[in-house]
Write an enzyme that holds these catalytic residues in place. Structure first.
Site, mmCIF file in Angstrom:
data_model
loop_
_atom_site.group_PDB
_atom_site.id
_atom_site.type_symbol
_atom_site.label_atom_id
_atom_site.label_comp_id
_atom_site.label_asym_id
_atom_site.label_seq_id
_atom_site.Cartn_x
_atom_site.Cartn_y
_atom_site.Cartn_z
ATOM 1 N N GLU A 49 0.863 -1.177 0.000
ATOM 2 C CA GLU A 49 0.000 0.000 0.000
ATOM 3 C C GLU A 49 0.902 1.230 0.000
ATOM 4 O O GLU A 49 1.704 1.415 0.920
ATOM 5 C CB GLU A 49 -0.929 0.015 1.215
ATOM 6 C CG GLU A 49 -2.055 -0.993 1.120
ATOM 7 C CD GLU A 49 -3.073 -0.863 2.238
ATOM 8 O OE1 GLU A 49 -2.867 -0.017 3.150
ATOM 9 O OE2 GLU A 49 -4.067 -1.595 2.222
ATOM 10 N N ASP A 60 -5.595 9.672 9.446
ATOM 11 C CA ASP A 60 -4.268 9.254 9.898
ATOM 12 C C ASP A 60 -3.850 9.978 11.167
ATOM 13 O O ASP A 60 -4.185 11.148 11.382
ATOM 14 C CB ASP A 60 -3.246 9.510 8.789
ATOM 15 C CG ASP A 60 -3.496 8.640 7.577
ATOM 16 O OD1 ASP A 60 -3.437 7.409 7.736
ATOM 17 O OD2 ASP A 60 -3.773 9.173 6.492
#
Length: 267
Positions: A49, A60
């Site tokens: 990824e 995040d």
């Protein structure tokens, strides 16, 4: 058959689980990323990824937020990320690569242009964090027609009805977010993950990768017992941050973490 589907089928045949590392492209500079990708594969990664740096990565935590900042400071754009995948493909035509990011850069490029660029670069899948299944009816066909998998997130709070809808739109695999919160947060409860993964399996016919909270070999091993794939991000990005001033140490440091996880998962 897509590279992602072939990867999971091969792993299933051999009784192994996918190790899926995440790094942010261009962190700490654009020259580091491709060598690190190759090092991860050599250490046992099955799918990569690759994060597309974005100024407001709302899903995040601080570790990956700072990685995005470093990558943006180095001038990394979406086109640069695609070029990195193309460079990676010069040596590796087997390992699936998934771009993970947010809608804004893709919308700025245009969905058709982006989808075509993914095919040209050798991208196998795309995960757009802020693309809800309710708003993807016009988008899914553009990627599906080109053989690019659209991967979606499933959260602990996602309803059964929504999981079914996600399962219809998605391909490749589903990314189960094992924790309520941002990347790099909290402590993993493997029993809760196992129960939730079983529910998702009954609602969507795709492999399930579990991410958020995978910090070390022990947690990777535990999750690999209940899921089809283990996604690790912040633990690797921490290694990149720690070695940002001596970039020659980044690939070995990241590879060492992954090799420990791969060994534990294969026990």
């Amino acid at each position: 058959m897509s590279r992602i589907q072939a990867c999971f089928e091969q792993l299933n045949t051999s009784g192994r689980k996918a190790l899926i590392p995440y790094i942010t492209a261009g962190d700490p500079n654009r020259e580091v990323t491709v060598p690190v990708m190759h090092a991860m594969v050599e250490a046992g990664a099955d799918i990569i990824e690759l994060g597309v740096p974005f100024s407001d990565p709302m899903a995040d935590g601080p570790v990956i937020q700072k990685a995005c900042e470093r990558a943006l400071e180095s001038g990394t754009s979406l086109r640069d990320v695609l070029a990195m995948v193309a460079e990676f493909r010069c040596r590796d035509d087997r390992t699936p690569v998934v771009l993970m990011g947010y809608l804004n850069p893709v919308e700025a490029m245009g969905y058709e242009t982006f989808a075509d660029a993914c095919v040209s670069a050798g991208v196998d899948g795309v995960l757009l964090v802020d693309l809800p299944p309710e708003e993807c009816e016009d988008i899914v066909p553009r990627f599906r027609q080109r053989g690019v998998d659209l991967i979606f997130l499933v959260a602990p709070t996602t309803t059964d009805e929504r999981i079914r809808r996600i399962g219809e739109a998605a391909s490749g695999y589903l990314y189960y977010v094992s924790l309520k919160g941002v990347t790099g947060a909290a402590t993993l409860n493997v029993e809760e993950v196992a129960s939730r993964v079983e529910t998702i399996r009954n609602l969507a016919q795709l492999p399930i990768g579990v991410g958020f909270g995978i910090k070390d070999a022990a947690s990777a091993r535990a999750v690999s017992r209940v899921a089809d794939g283990v996604v690790v991000g912040s633990a690797l990005v921490n290694q990149i941050a720690a070695n940002a001033q001596r970039t020659e140490a980044i690939a070995p440091a990241v590879a060492a973490v992954l090799a420990d996880m791969r060994s534990a998962m294969d026990e």
